[in-house]
Design a protein around this motif. Structure first.
Motif, PDB file in Angstrom:
ATOM      1  N   GLY A   1       0.791  -1.217   0.000  1.00 34.21           N
ATOM      2  CA  GLY A   1       0.000   0.000   0.000  1.00 34.21           C
ATOM      3  C   GLY A   1       0.823   1.267   0.000  1.00 34.21           C
ATOM      4  N   LEU A   2       2.154   1.156  -0.054  1.00 36.66           N
ATOM      5  CA  LEU A   2       3.001   2.345  -0.113  1.00 36.66           C
ATOM      6  C   LEU A   2       2.814   3.069  -1.442  1.00 36.66           C
ATOM      7  CD1 LEU A   2       6.464   1.207   1.351  1.00 36.66           C
ATOM      8  CD2 LEU A   2       5.019   3.034   2.233  1.00 36.66           C
ATOM      9  N   SER A   3       2.833   4.380  -1.376  1.00 35.55           N
ATOM     10  CA  SER A   3       2.812   5.183  -2.590  1.00 35.55           C
ATOM     11  C   SER A   3       4.258   5.415  -3.028  1.00 35.55           C
ATOM     12  CB  SER A   3       2.109   6.523  -2.337  1.00 35.55           C
ATOM     13  OG  SER A   3       2.211   7.368  -3.461  1.00 35.55           O
ATOM     14  N   VAL A   4       4.650   4.792  -4.109  1.00 41.11           N
ATOM     15  CA  VAL A   4       6.038   4.823  -4.561  1.00 41.11           C
ATOM     16  C   VAL A   4       6.152   5.714  -5.789  1.00 41.11           C
ATOM     17  CG1 VAL A   4       8.025   3.467  -5.288  1.00 41.11           C
ATOM     18  CG2 VAL A   4       6.377   2.484  -3.681  1.00 41.11           C
ATOM     19  N   ARG A   5       6.977   6.730  -5.675  1.00 47.39           N
ATOM     20  CA  ARG A   5       7.303   7.577  -6.825  1.00 47.39           C
ATOM     21  C   ARG A   5       8.701   7.206  -7.302  1.00 47.39           C
ATOM     22  NH1 ARG A   5       6.542  13.595  -4.898  1.00 47.39           N
ATOM     23  NH2 ARG A   5       7.692  12.710  -3.129  1.00 47.39           N
ATOM     24  N   GLN A   6       8.889   7.207  -8.614  1.00 42.89           N
ATOM     25  CA  GLN A   6      10.169   6.788  -9.167  1.00 42.89           C
ATOM     26  C   GLN A   6      10.600   7.740 -10.263  1.00 42.89           C
ATOM     27  OE1 GLN A   6       9.652   2.851 -10.786  1.00 42.89           O
ATOM     28  NE2 GLN A   6       7.561   3.249 -11.413  1.00 42.89           N
ATOM     29  N   HIS A   7      11.897   7.924 -10.345  1.00 45.74           N
ATOM     30  CA  HIS A   7      12.458   8.779 -11.391  1.00 45.74           C
ATOM     31  C   HIS A   7      13.795   8.174 -11.817  1.00 45.74           C
ATOM     32  CE1 HIS A   7      13.647  12.257 -13.719  1.00 45.74           C
ATOM     33  NE2 HIS A   7      14.806  12.246 -13.076  1.00 45.74           N
ATOM     34  N   PHE A   8      13.969   8.004 -13.136  1.00 48.39           N
ATOM     35  CA  PHE A   8      15.187   7.432 -13.682  1.00 48.39           C
ATOM     36  C   PHE A   8      15.708   8.364 -14.770  1.00 48.39           C
ATOM     37  CE2 PHE A   8      12.335   3.879 -12.536  1.00 48.39           C
ATOM     38  CZ  PHE A   8      13.073   3.329 -11.493  1.00 48.39           C
ATOM     39  N   ASP A   9      16.967   8.736 -14.643  1.00 47.03           N
ATOM     40  CA  ASP A   9      17.580   9.564 -15.686  1.00 47.03           C
ATOM     41  C   ASP A   9      17.726   8.772 -16.977  1.00 47.03           C
ATOM     42  OD1 ASP A   9      17.735  11.691 -14.033  1.00 47.03           O
ATOM     43  OD2 ASP A   9      19.918  11.667 -13.788  1.00 47.03           O
ATOM     44  N   ALA A  10      17.681   9.498 -18.060  1.00 46.22           N
ATOM     45  CA  ALA A  10      17.929   8.871 -19.358  1.00 46.22           C
ATOM     46  C   ALA A  10      19.433   8.739 -19.597  1.00 46.22           C
ATOM     47  CB  ALA A  10      17.288   9.707 -20.467  1.00 46.22           C
ATOM     48  N   ASN A  11      19.791   7.832 -20.468  1.00 44.08           N
ATOM     49  CA  ASN A  11      21.189   7.630 -20.880  1.00 44.08           C
ATOM     50  C   ASN A  11      22.102   7.302 -19.697  1.00 44.08           C
ATOM     51  OD1 ASN A  11      20.494   8.295 -23.574  1.00 44.08           O
ATOM     52  ND2 ASN A  11      20.681  10.477 -23.093  1.00 44.08           N
ATOM     53  N   LEU A  12      21.632   6.410 -18.824  1.00 45.55           N
ATOM     54  CA  LEU A  12      22.488   5.956 -17.735  1.00 45.55           C
ATOM     55  C   LEU A  12      23.591   5.062 -18.288  1.00 45.55           C
ATOM     56  CD1 LEU A  12      19.804   5.081 -15.037  1.00 45.55           C
ATOM     57  CD2 LEU A  12      21.411   6.985 -14.981  1.00 45.55           C
ATOM     58  N   PRO A  13      24.799   5.121 -17.710  1.00 44.93           N
ATOM     59  CA  PRO A  13      25.887   4.271 -18.220  1.00 44.93           C
ATOM     60  C   PRO A  13      25.649   2.806 -17.881  1.00 44.93           C
ATOM     61  CG  PRO A  13      26.578   5.412 -16.243  1.00 44.93           C
ATOM     62  CD  PRO A  13      25.237   5.976 -16.600  1.00 44.93           C
ATOM     63  N   ASP A  14      26.280   1.947 -18.650  1.00 46.12           N
ATOM     64  CA  ASP A  14      26.209   0.514 -18.385  1.00 46.12           C
ATOM     65  C   ASP A  14      27.142   0.197 -17.226  1.00 46.12           C
ATOM     66  OD1 ASP A  14      25.876  -2.179 -18.415  1.00 46.12           O
ATOM     67  OD2 ASP A  14      26.990  -2.543 -20.268  1.00 46.12           O
ATOM     68  N   LEU A  15      26.578  -0.151 -16.080  1.00 46.59           N
ATOM     69  CA  LEU A  15      27.369  -0.369 -14.878  1.00 46.59           C
ATOM     70  C   LEU A  15      27.972  -1.762 -14.795  1.00 46.59           C
ATOM     71  CD1 LEU A  15      24.951   1.311 -12.304  1.00 46.59           C
ATOM     72  CD2 LEU A  15      27.035   2.286 -13.281  1.00 46.59           C
TER      73      LEU A  15
END
Length: 317
Positions: free
Chosen positions: A207-221
């Motif tokens: 029931g947690l309200s989860v907000r997410q944000h991911f940058d574009a063009n992340l490097p291959d780790l």
């Protein structure tokens, strides 16, 4: 010069100066000792003790810094090494201590890598058995229950349907556990897709309200770093759901000049001086495997904030 000879020569120098002043100076000692003579000797003794204390304090100061470093060092949170200072034996002692720390951290990283690799292998094996053995068995049970329900009279049919629903819920739970043990999405679709699936699952079951944000063009780790990032996010979200009493949680993955930063922030009750449990120590051990830095603290919303700084693939933090 060794520490013994340094202390010995400091004391010898003070006593020699005192003896020279006594022999060459106008002060004499009578029998019986006069009051003024006793005052002069007492003052000279106090001056010798004070000079000896000051010289020893200066000479042993590097040892005091080394003692503080030895009592506060934590192999899970590497920090700057004590500065090599002092003379001879003291500098050698600090240098030896720093070398010992390097060796201990390397040995701990190696043993932790073996242990975590074995843990991941065992998780894959258990997940595979849950999916192949238990999952297939429950699927067969569902098919048998469907055939029984089709042939059973109405009063029994409703009861069989209830058993079907319970069995289907158990099958879904087993599949969920298998996914948590072995994130197949991570291997097949990558880190961002795996984190999205993780937040969706956490939100649906808690029931947690989860907000997410991911940058574009992340490097291959790389696979190891991505697995560490996923496990840290998984542990942080699980801790939030179980202990934080939070309503909202935010997960971000963004690019930084030094690499990639994962941040999990909630609005719960915070750490409240609680001791670090096995979950947090496990996150620290995983972070050390990929030369990452893990930090925990209070979030701007009053809850807890977990940050993982991952180095770029071709550099270091």
């Amino acid at each position: 010069m060794s520490l013994f000879w340094r202390i010995y020569l400091l004391n010898a120098a003070v006593l020699t100066v005192a003896a020279g002043l006594l022999m060459l100076g106008p002060v004499t000692v009578s029998t019986p000792v006069l009051f003024t003579e006793a005052l002069i000797v007492t003052a000279g003794l106090a001056a010798m003790l004070a000079a000896n204390a000051v010289l020893l304090r200066i000479g042993l100061a590097p040892l005091q810094r080394l003692t503080r470093a030895m009592t506060t060092i934590d192999l899970l949170q590497p920090g700057p090494r004590p500065a090599v200072s002092g003379h001879a034996a003291i500098a050698d002692l600090i240098r030896t201590f720093n070398t010992m720390l390097d060796r201990l951290e390397a040995e701990r990283a190696t043993s932790s890598a073996r242990a975590l690799s074995a843990q991941e292998g065992e998780r894959r094996r258990i997940a595979q058995e849950l999916h192949d053995e238990v999952g297939q068995t429950l699927t067969a049970v569902l098919l048998d229950l469907k055939r029984v329900a089709d042939q059973a009279p109405e009063p029994v049919r409703s009861q069989v349907h209830q058993v079907q629903e319970s069995t289907r819920d158990s099958l879904d739970e087993i599949r969920r556990i298998a996914r948590r043990l072995r994130p197949g999405v991570l291997d097949e679709l990558g880190l961002i897709s795996a984190l999205k699936a993780l937040t969706t699952e956490i939100s649906g079951h808690t029931g947690l309200s989860v907000r997410q944000h991911f940058d574009a063009n992340l490097p291959d780790l790389g696979h190891e770093a991505e697995l560490v990032c996923y496990r840290v996010a998984q542990e942080a979200l699980t801790n939030t759901a179980r202990h934080a009493h939070a309503v909202h949680v935010e997960l971000t993955l963004r690019r930084t000049p030094a690499g990639v930063q994962l941040c999990v922030r909630d609005d719960g009750r915070g750490l409240r001086r609680s001791t670090e449990g096995a979950g947090i120590r496990g996150m620290r051990e995983r972070a050390l495997l990929v030369r990452a830095q893990l930090s925990l603290g209070a979030s701007p919303t009053g809850g807890t904030e977990v940050r993982l700084h991952l180095p770029d693939p071709d550099g270091s933090l």
